[in-house]
Enzyme design. Structure first.
Site, PDB file in Angstrom:
ATOM      1  N   SER A 103      44.845  38.563  47.190  1.00 22.46           N
ATOM      2  CA  SER A 103      44.992  38.748  45.754  1.00 22.46           C
ATOM      3  C   SER A 103      43.677  38.427  45.034  1.00 22.46           C
ATOM      4  O   SER A 103      42.667  39.093  45.275  1.00 22.46           O
ATOM      5  CB  SER A 103      46.157  37.899  45.240  1.00 22.46           C
ATOM      6  OG  SER A 103      46.523  38.271  43.937  1.00 22.46           O
ATOM      7  N   HIS A 116      54.041  40.633  47.828  1.00 25.47           N
ATOM      8  CA  HIS A 116      52.779  39.925  47.561  1.00 25.47           C
ATOM      9  C   HIS A 116      52.749  38.527  48.181  1.00 25.47           C
ATOM     10  O   HIS A 116      51.802  37.782  47.978  1.00 25.47           O
ATOM     11  CB  HIS A 116      52.597  39.811  46.041  1.00 25.47           C
ATOM     12  CG  HIS A 116      51.198  39.546  45.589  1.00 25.47           C
ATOM     13  ND1 HIS A 116      50.200  40.496  45.613  1.00 25.47           N
ATOM     14  CD2 HIS A 116      50.621  38.428  45.066  1.00 25.47           C
ATOM     15  CE1 HIS A 116      49.085  39.990  45.136  1.00 25.47           C
ATOM     16  NE2 HIS A 116      49.300  38.723  44.801  1.00 25.47           N
ATOM     17  N   ASP A 175      55.017  45.321  46.531  1.00 20.82           N
ATOM     18  CA  ASP A 175      54.288  44.317  45.759  1.00 20.82           C
ATOM     19  C   ASP A 175      54.477  44.603  44.273  1.00 20.82           C
ATOM     20  O   ASP A 175      54.107  45.678  43.790  1.00 20.82           O
ATOM     21  CB  ASP A 175      52.806  44.392  46.151  1.00 20.82           C
ATOM     22  CG  ASP A 175      51.973  43.262  45.585  1.00 20.82           C
ATOM     23  OD1 ASP A 175      52.286  42.774  44.483  1.00 20.82           O
ATOM     24  OD2 ASP A 175      50.986  42.884  46.250  1.00 20.82           O
TER      25      ASP A 175
END
Length: 282
Positions: A152, A261, A228
Protein backbone atom coordinates in the site's frame (compact mmCIF):
# COMPACT_ATOMS: atom_id res chain seq x y z
CA UNK A 1 27.46 9.90 9.33
CA UNK A 2 28.27 8.45 12.73
CA UNK A 3 26.19 5.38 13.41
CA UNK A 4 24.00 5.45 16.51
CA UNK A 5 23.95 2.61 19.00
CA UNK A 6 21.43 -0.17 18.48
CA UNK A 7 19.49 -1.05 21.63
CA UNK A 8 17.88 -4.49 21.56
CA UNK A 9 14.28 -4.52 22.80
CA UNK A 10 13.35 -8.15 22.19
CA UNK A 11 14.59 -11.33 20.51
CA UNK A 12 12.83 -14.56 19.56
CA UNK A 13 14.09 -17.69 17.84
CA UNK A 14 12.07 -18.67 14.78
CA UNK A 15 12.88 -21.10 11.94
CA UNK A 16 16.44 -21.27 13.23
CA UNK A 17 16.90 -17.52 12.88
CA UNK A 18 16.40 -14.54 15.15
CA UNK A 19 13.51 -12.10 15.12
CA UNK A 20 14.85 -8.98 16.84
CA UNK A 21 13.41 -5.58 17.65
CA UNK A 22 15.73 -2.60 18.09
CA UNK A 23 15.54 1.08 18.85
CA UNK A 24 18.04 3.82 18.04
CA UNK A 25 18.37 7.56 17.86
CA UNK A 26 17.88 8.73 14.27
CA UNK A 27 19.76 11.82 13.19
CA UNK A 28 17.82 11.92 9.94
CA UNK A 29 14.41 11.93 11.63
CA UNK A 30 15.47 13.76 14.80
CA UNK A 31 13.74 11.27 17.06
CA UNK A 32 14.03 7.78 18.51
CA UNK A 33 12.99 5.03 16.10
CA UNK A 34 12.13 1.36 16.45
CA UNK A 35 12.51 -1.30 13.77
CA UNK A 36 12.46 -5.08 13.45
CA UNK A 37 14.95 -7.44 11.82
CA UNK A 38 14.85 -11.13 10.99
CA UNK A 39 18.32 -12.66 10.71
CA UNK A 40 18.37 -16.16 9.21
CA UNK A 41 20.62 -18.85 10.67
CA UNK A 42 23.13 -18.26 7.86
CA UNK A 43 23.90 -14.85 9.40
CA UNK A 44 25.75 -16.63 12.22
CA UNK A 45 28.61 -17.46 9.84
CA UNK A 46 28.37 -15.01 6.94
CA UNK A 47 26.95 -11.70 5.82
CA UNK A 48 23.54 -12.14 4.23
CA UNK A 49 21.52 -10.05 1.76
CA UNK A 50 18.49 -8.14 2.99
CA UNK A 51 14.94 -7.42 1.88
CA UNK A 52 13.67 -4.07 3.14
CA UNK A 53 9.92 -4.18 3.79
CA UNK A 54 7.96 -0.91 3.91
CA UNK A 55 4.56 -1.13 5.57
CA UNK A 56 1.37 0.81 4.90
CA UNK A 57 -0.81 3.41 6.57
CA UNK A 58 -1.28 3.03 10.36
CA UNK A 59 1.32 0.24 10.58
CA UNK A 60 4.45 -0.04 12.70
CA UNK A 61 7.50 -2.26 12.25
CA UNK A 62 5.61 -5.15 13.87
CA UNK A 63 2.73 -5.71 11.42
CA UNK A 64 4.74 -7.52 8.79
CA UNK A 65 6.83 -9.51 11.25
CA UNK A 66 3.78 -10.94 13.01
CA UNK A 67 1.26 -11.31 10.17
CA UNK A 68 2.99 -12.06 6.86
CA UNK A 69 4.65 -15.37 7.70
CA UNK A 70 7.75 -14.38 5.78
CA UNK A 71 10.39 -15.76 8.17
CA UNK A 72 9.98 -19.42 7.12
CA UNK A 73 10.93 -18.78 3.49
CA UNK A 74 13.49 -16.08 4.33
CA UNK A 75 15.20 -18.66 6.57
CA UNK A 76 15.34 -21.15 3.69
CA UNK A 77 16.73 -18.55 1.30
CA UNK A 78 19.21 -17.01 3.73
CA UNK A 79 17.70 -13.53 3.40
CA UNK A 80 17.42 -11.01 6.22
CA UNK A 81 14.17 -9.03 6.59
CA UNK A 82 14.41 -5.36 7.58
CA UNK A 83 11.15 -3.84 8.81
CA UNK A 84 11.29 -0.11 9.64
CA UNK A 85 8.49 1.97 11.10
CA UNK A 86 6.22 4.00 8.81
CA UNK A 87 6.92 7.47 10.21
CA UNK A 88 8.90 9.35 12.83
CA UNK A 89 7.48 9.04 16.35
CA UNK A 90 7.63 10.71 19.72
CA UNK A 91 6.97 13.93 21.58
CA UNK A 92 7.35 16.95 19.36
CA UNK A 93 6.77 15.07 16.09
CA UNK A 94 4.02 16.87 14.18
CA UNK A 95 0.82 14.92 13.51
CA UNK A 96 -2.35 15.51 11.52
CA UNK A 97 -4.38 18.14 13.37
CA UNK A 98 -7.36 15.79 13.40
CA UNK A 99 -5.27 12.66 14.11
CA UNK A 100 -6.37 11.22 10.75
CA UNK A 101 -5.05 7.79 9.80
CA UNK A 102 -3.75 8.85 6.38
CA UNK A 103 -1.38 11.67 7.35
CA UNK A 104 1.16 12.32 10.08
CA UNK A 105 2.07 9.62 12.58
CA UNK A 106 2.00 6.20 10.92
CA UNK A 107 1.74 7.81 7.48
CA UNK A 108 5.12 9.19 6.48
CA UNK A 109 4.69 8.25 2.80
CA UNK A 110 8.47 7.70 2.46
CA UNK A 111 9.13 11.27 1.29
CA UNK A 112 11.50 13.98 2.47
CA UNK A 113 9.13 16.68 3.74
CA UNK A 114 9.94 20.26 2.80
CA UNK A 115 6.89 21.98 4.30
CA UNK A 116 6.65 23.07 7.93
CA UNK A 117 6.10 21.79 10.55
CA UNK A 118 6.91 18.40 9.01
CA UNK A 119 10.35 19.06 7.52
CA UNK A 120 12.11 18.70 10.90
CA UNK A 121 11.17 15.04 11.32
CA UNK A 122 9.52 13.59 8.21
CA UNK A 123 12.60 12.63 6.21
CA UNK A 124 11.60 9.00 5.67
CA UNK A 125 13.07 8.77 2.18
CA UNK A 126 16.58 9.53 3.41
CA UNK A 127 16.07 7.33 6.46
CA UNK A 128 15.24 4.28 4.36
CA UNK A 129 17.73 4.89 1.55
CA UNK A 130 20.75 6.03 3.56
CA UNK A 131 20.69 6.10 7.35
CA UNK A 132 19.12 2.73 8.13
CA UNK A 133 21.24 0.66 5.69
CA UNK A 134 24.43 2.37 6.88
CA UNK A 135 23.51 1.66 10.48
CA UNK A 136 22.59 -1.98 9.93
CA UNK A 137 25.40 -2.93 7.59
CA UNK A 138 27.90 -1.49 10.08
CA UNK A 139 26.50 -3.33 13.10
CA UNK A 140 24.78 -6.49 11.83
CA UNK A 141 25.97 -9.36 9.58
CA UNK A 142 24.42 -7.90 6.43
CA UNK A 143 25.99 -7.62 3.00
CA UNK A 144 25.39 -4.63 0.72
CA UNK A 145 22.99 -6.64 -1.43
CA UNK A 146 19.50 -5.25 -0.94
CA UNK A 147 16.01 -5.68 -2.35
CA UNK A 148 12.94 -3.64 -1.45
CA UNK A 149 9.25 -4.43 -1.10
CA UNK A 150 6.15 -3.08 0.60
CA UNK A 151 2.38 -2.82 0.90
CA UNK A 152 0.00 0.00 0.00
CA UNK A 153 1.75 3.23 1.11
CA UNK A 154 4.82 1.04 1.58
CA UNK A 155 4.39 -0.40 -1.91
CA UNK A 156 4.48 3.19 -3.16
CA UNK A 157 7.64 3.73 -1.12
CA UNK A 158 9.30 0.56 -2.39
CA UNK A 159 8.60 1.39 -6.05
CA UNK A 160 9.72 5.01 -5.72
CA UNK A 161 12.88 4.23 -3.76
CA UNK A 162 13.84 1.31 -5.99
CA UNK A 163 13.23 3.22 -9.22
CA UNK A 164 15.18 6.24 -8.00
CA UNK A 165 18.11 4.19 -6.64
CA UNK A 166 18.73 1.27 -9.03
CA UNK A 167 22.37 1.07 -7.95
CA UNK A 168 21.33 0.31 -4.35
CA UNK A 169 18.77 -2.46 -4.92
CA UNK A 170 18.64 -5.66 -6.94
CA UNK A 171 14.84 -5.87 -7.36
CA UNK A 172 11.51 -4.33 -6.34
CA UNK A 173 8.15 -5.81 -5.41
CA UNK A 174 4.91 -4.49 -4.01
CA UNK A 175 1.49 -5.53 -2.79
CA UNK A 176 -1.44 -3.16 -3.50
CA UNK A 177 0.85 -0.14 -4.03
CA UNK A 178 -0.33 3.44 -4.40
CA UNK A 179 0.87 3.62 -7.99
CA UNK A 180 -0.03 7.18 -9.01
CA UNK A 181 -0.25 9.26 -5.81
CA UNK A 182 -0.42 12.64 -7.55
CA UNK A 183 -3.85 11.55 -8.81
CA UNK A 184 -5.46 9.99 -5.71
CA UNK A 185 -6.88 11.43 -2.49
CA UNK A 186 -4.30 9.78 -0.21
CA UNK A 187 -1.38 11.07 -2.26
CA UNK A 188 -2.74 14.55 -2.81
CA UNK A 189 -3.34 15.01 0.92
CA UNK A 190 0.09 13.66 1.87
CA UNK A 191 2.05 15.52 -0.79
CA UNK A 192 0.26 18.82 -0.10
CA UNK A 193 1.03 18.47 3.61
CA UNK A 194 4.62 17.29 3.33
CA UNK A 195 5.76 19.00 0.13
CA UNK A 196 3.48 22.01 -0.28
CA UNK A 197 2.18 23.09 -3.67
CA UNK A 198 5.36 22.38 -5.67
CA UNK A 199 4.04 19.78 -8.12
CA UNK A 200 7.56 19.12 -9.46
CA UNK A 201 8.48 17.77 -6.03
CA UNK A 202 5.35 15.60 -6.06
CA UNK A 203 6.43 13.98 -9.33
CA UNK A 204 9.66 12.73 -7.74
CA UNK A 205 7.53 10.42 -5.56
CA UNK A 206 5.12 9.05 -8.17
CA UNK A 207 5.94 5.48 -9.25
CA UNK A 208 3.99 5.63 -12.51
CA UNK A 209 5.80 8.77 -13.65
CA UNK A 210 9.18 7.43 -12.53
CA UNK A 211 8.68 4.09 -14.28
CA UNK A 212 7.63 5.78 -17.52
CA UNK A 213 10.80 7.91 -17.44
CA UNK A 214 13.20 5.11 -16.48
CA UNK A 215 15.23 3.69 -19.34
CA UNK A 216 15.97 0.31 -17.79
CA UNK A 217 14.13 -0.35 -14.52
CA UNK A 218 15.07 -3.03 -12.04
CA UNK A 219 13.11 -6.32 -12.04
CA UNK A 220 9.67 -5.54 -10.61
CA UNK A 221 6.83 -7.75 -9.33
CA UNK A 222 3.49 -6.22 -8.27
CA UNK A 223 0.38 -7.99 -6.98
CA UNK A 224 -3.03 -6.29 -6.71
CA UNK A 225 -6.17 -7.95 -5.39
CA UNK A 226 -9.41 -7.44 -7.32
CA UNK A 227 -11.53 -7.40 -4.13
CA UNK A 228 -9.46 -4.56 -2.67
CA UNK A 229 -11.84 -1.78 -1.61
CA UNK A 230 -9.13 0.83 -2.29
CA UNK A 231 -8.73 -0.33 -5.90
CA UNK A 232 -8.94 1.36 -8.29
CA UNK A 233 -9.74 4.78 -6.77
CA UNK A 234 -6.70 5.12 -4.50
CA UNK A 235 -4.22 2.65 -5.98
CA UNK A 236 -4.42 3.37 -9.74
CA UNK A 237 -2.77 0.12 -10.81
CA UNK A 238 -3.63 0.75 -14.46
CA UNK A 239 -1.37 3.82 -14.45
CA UNK A 240 1.58 1.63 -13.51
CA UNK A 241 0.62 -0.94 -16.16
CA UNK A 242 0.57 1.80 -18.81
CA UNK A 243 4.04 2.94 -17.73
CA UNK A 244 5.32 -0.64 -17.66
CA UNK A 245 4.27 -1.23 -21.28
CA UNK A 246 7.03 1.15 -22.34
CA UNK A 247 9.67 -1.30 -21.13
CA UNK A 248 10.65 -4.68 -22.53
CA UNK A 249 12.18 -5.73 -19.21
CA UNK A 250 11.38 -7.88 -16.20
CA UNK A 251 8.22 -6.14 -14.97
CA UNK A 252 5.24 -8.26 -13.95
CA UNK A 253 2.02 -6.71 -12.62
CA UNK A 254 -0.59 -9.28 -11.61
CA UNK A 255 -4.23 -8.95 -10.66
CA UNK A 256 -5.13 -11.61 -8.11
CA UNK A 257 -8.82 -12.52 -8.27
CA UNK A 258 -10.82 -12.16 -5.06
CA UNK A 259 -8.01 -10.93 -2.78
CA UNK A 260 -8.43 -7.80 -0.66
CA UNK A 261 -6.08 -5.25 0.92
CA UNK A 262 -5.31 -7.23 4.07
CA UNK A 263 -2.34 -9.20 5.38
CA UNK A 264 -4.17 -12.39 4.35
CA UNK A 265 -3.37 -11.28 0.79
CA UNK A 266 0.26 -10.62 1.64
CA UNK A 267 0.62 -13.96 3.45
CA UNK A 268 -0.78 -15.76 0.41
CA UNK A 269 1.89 -14.49 -1.99
CA UNK A 270 4.87 -13.45 0.15
CA UNK A 271 6.71 -16.69 -0.65
CA UNK A 272 6.52 -15.91 -4.37
CA UNK A 273 7.87 -12.42 -3.72
CA UNK A 274 10.75 -13.68 -1.60
CA UNK A 275 11.74 -16.26 -4.20
CA UNK A 276 11.49 -13.56 -6.88
CA UNK A 277 13.97 -11.39 -4.96
CA UNK A 278 16.25 -14.34 -4.18
CA UNK A 279 16.98 -14.72 -7.92
CA UNK A 280 18.57 -11.27 -7.96
CA UNK A 281 20.19 -11.15 -4.51
CA UNK A 282 22.77 -13.84 -5.24
Amino acid sequence: MTNSTLIKLSEQLTFGGKQIRFKHSSKTLNCEMQFSVFLPEQAQTEKVPALYWLSGLTCTDENFSSKAGAQRVAAQLGIALIMPDTSPRGDGVADDENAAYDFGLGAGFYVNATAEPYAKHYQMYDYIVTELPQLLEAQLPLSNKRAISGHSMGGHGALVIGLRNPERYSSISAFSPICNPINCAWGIKAFTGYLGDNKQQWQQYDASLLLAATEKPLPILVDQGTADTFWPDQLNTDSLITAAKQHNTDIEIRYQQGYDHSYYFIASFIEQHLRFHAKYLT
